[in-house]
Design an enzyme around this catalytic site. Structure first.
Site, PDB file in Angstrom:
ATOM      1  N   ASP A 135      52.805  38.617  35.967  1.00 24.04           N
ATOM      2  CA  ASP A 135      51.603  38.156  36.655  1.00 24.04           C
ATOM      3  C   ASP A 135      50.990  36.970  35.927  1.00 24.04           C
ATOM      4  O   ASP A 135      50.832  36.992  34.697  1.00 24.04           O
ATOM      5  CB  ASP A 135      50.561  39.280  36.726  1.00 24.04           C
ATOM      6  CG  ASP A 135      49.249  38.786  37.306  1.00 24.04           C
ATOM      7  OD1 ASP A 135      49.202  38.557  38.530  1.00 24.04           O
ATOM      8  OD2 ASP A 135      48.293  38.598  36.528  1.00 24.04           O
TER       9      ASP A 135
ATOM     10  N   TYR B 104      44.703  30.337  34.260  1.00 30.23           N
ATOM     11  CA  TYR B 104      45.108  30.603  32.884  1.00 30.23           C
ATOM     12  C   TYR B 104      45.624  29.330  32.222  1.00 30.23           C
ATOM     13  O   TYR B 104      46.786  28.953  32.376  1.00 30.23           O
ATOM     14  CB  TYR B 104      46.190  31.683  32.838  1.00 30.23           C
ATOM     15  CG  TYR B 104      45.801  33.015  33.455  1.00 30.23           C
ATOM     16  CD1 TYR B 104      44.476  33.378  33.646  1.00 30.23           C
ATOM     17  CD2 TYR B 104      46.780  33.924  33.857  1.00 30.23           C
ATOM     18  CE1 TYR B 104      44.135  34.599  34.205  1.00 30.23           C
ATOM     19  CE2 TYR B 104      46.447  35.148  34.417  1.00 30.23           C
ATOM     20  CZ  TYR B 104      45.124  35.477  34.593  1.00 30.23           C
ATOM     21  OH  TYR B 104      44.793  36.691  35.150  1.00 30.23           O
TER      22      TYR B 104
ATOM     23  N   LYS C 170      47.752  33.767  41.664  1.00 32.76           N
ATOM     24  CA  LYS C 170      46.441  33.963  42.271  1.00 32.76           C
ATOM     25  C   LYS C 170      45.991  32.717  43.018  1.00 32.76           C
ATOM     26  O   LYS C 170      46.480  31.619  42.774  1.00 32.76           O
ATOM     27  CB  LYS C 170      45.436  34.371  41.192  1.00 32.76           C
ATOM     28  CG  LYS C 170      45.893  35.646  40.465  1.00 32.76           C
ATOM     29  CD  LYS C 170      44.943  36.094  39.406  1.00 32.76           C
ATOM     30  CE  LYS C 170      45.495  37.341  38.727  1.00 32.76           C
ATOM     31  NZ  LYS C 170      46.652  37.029  37.849  1.00 32.76           N
TER      32      LYS C 170
ATOM     33  N   ASN D  81      41.138  47.738  27.234  1.00 28.58           N
ATOM     34  CA  ASN D  81      39.740  47.296  27.347  1.00 28.58           C
ATOM     35  C   ASN D  81      39.449  46.127  26.415  1.00 28.58           C
ATOM     36  O   ASN D  81      38.511  46.143  25.622  1.00 28.58           O
ATOM     37  CB  ASN D  81      38.766  48.447  27.098  1.00 28.58           C
ATOM     38  CG  ASN D  81      38.564  49.325  28.310  1.00 28.58           C
ATOM     39  OD1 ASN D  81      38.727  50.549  28.247  1.00 28.58           O
ATOM     40  ND2 ASN D  81      38.233  48.730  29.446  1.00 28.58           N
TER      41      ASN D  81
END
Length: 324
Positions: A45, A50, A76, A227
């Site tokens: 991905d 980016y 994206k 996270n």
């Protein structure tokens, strides 16, 4: 209708190879992607955002060596890149390519974005297109308004491209559950990329979004399974200094894992992958050794007693699926 979803359980997330926070040289980036392939990863991905196109360039340079039908690739839409010799800042990415990033969720911009991504990648096929950051900081309170722009624009364009066979599926790439819920209510997505909203520390997706996905046959790719570092032993949560309550919860989880001889990082990855709507998880990595470590952690044994104790201590929800 059968929904397209990427292969898992372990994929490769491309944000770090866009020089996220610090510079990664070309050789190191290529080695990380090659290591992912060697460990069996077949889902990759990336996104124009980016590194202002840098991540897509790097992905294409490595993936073009492989048979195109041997892997699944997502990128994206929602941000167009415009040439700009001043190299404008694009945080959290540093020293990206000389392009200015412009948010645009319209129909025409979406069509152009897909073509631009194919050219940056040097590939003729993108499998999945995610509408990027519909609830991001750059939108603030305006995300609901922009959602409607995307519904009339990007959603419509991606649905048409799916029907034409140009892409195999589409969805949202976000870090909030609300836009995904709204997309399920008002559109026909195939898969979501949800960052930081289903993890060993934090499960807001469990109560409403995941049951809706299960009922519709829509899968989820989990981004940020650590996270942003807290579950890997760091001090950041959602890319900021972690609040004391999250550090305390992480420390309690770590103590449970240690008592049973388990690596908390393995527990973090395997917890995310255990939910039946999760198709893949995509921890980020900048270096080959970290890619190999993630593969090892994904395959390591986590005793069932870990999950039992975490439930008893109310550190994970009683109804959260766990491995085995």
């Amino acid at each position: 209708m059968a929904r397209f979803s990427p292969p898992g359980p372990l994929g490769f997330g491309g944000a770090p190879l866009g020089n996220m926070f610090d510079v990664v040289d070309e050789e190191t980036a290529a080695a990380a992607l090659s290591a992912a392939w060697e460990t069996g990863v077949r889902y990759f991905d990336t996104a124009p955002h980016y590194g202002s196109g840098l991540s897509e360039h790097r992905f294409g340079g490595v993936l073009r060596r492989a048979p195109r039908d041997a892997f699944v690739l997502s990128t994206k839409v929602g941000r167009l890149l415009r040439p700009d010799r001043t190299r404008p800042e694009n945080p959290p990415f540093v020293e990206g390519l000389p392009f200015r990033v412009e948010p645009d969720y319209s129909y025409d911009a979406t069509m152009r974005s897909i073509e631009d991504s194919c050219q940056r990648l040097g590939l003729a096929q993108i499998d999945i297109a995610f509408v990027h950051d519909l609830a991001a900081d750059h939108l603030g309170d305006a995300w609901e308004e922009q959602f409607e722009v995307a519904r009339a624009g990007a959603f419509r364009a991606l649905t048409a491209l799916r029907e034409q066979g140009v892409i195999r599926g589409w969805g949202l790439g976000v870090n909030l559950t609300e836009p995904c819920i709204r997309a399920l209510e008002r559109a026909d997505p195939d898969v979501f990329l949800l960052a930081g909203r289903y993890s060993l520390l934090n499960q807001p997706a469990l109560e409403r979004l995941f049951p809706m996905c299960g009922a519709r046959g829509v899968h989820v790719v989990v981004g940020g399974p650590y996270n942003s570092g807290l579950l890997a032993g760091g001090r950041t949560f959602e890319y900021q200094e972690a609040p004391p309550d999250m550090i305390a919860k992480r420390d309690r989880i770590a103590a449970v894992c240690e008592r049973h001889g388990a690596d908390m990082r393995s527990a973090a990855l395997q917890f995310c992958a255990a939910h039946p709507v999760v198709a893949a998880i995509i921890p980020g990595a900048k270096r080959a050794e970290k890619v190999r470590e993630n593969a090892r952690l994904m395959a390591a044994t986590v005793p069932s007693a870990v999950w039992d104790e975490l439930r008893q201590a109310q550190l994970i929800p009683a109804d959260a699926p766990t491995p085995g």
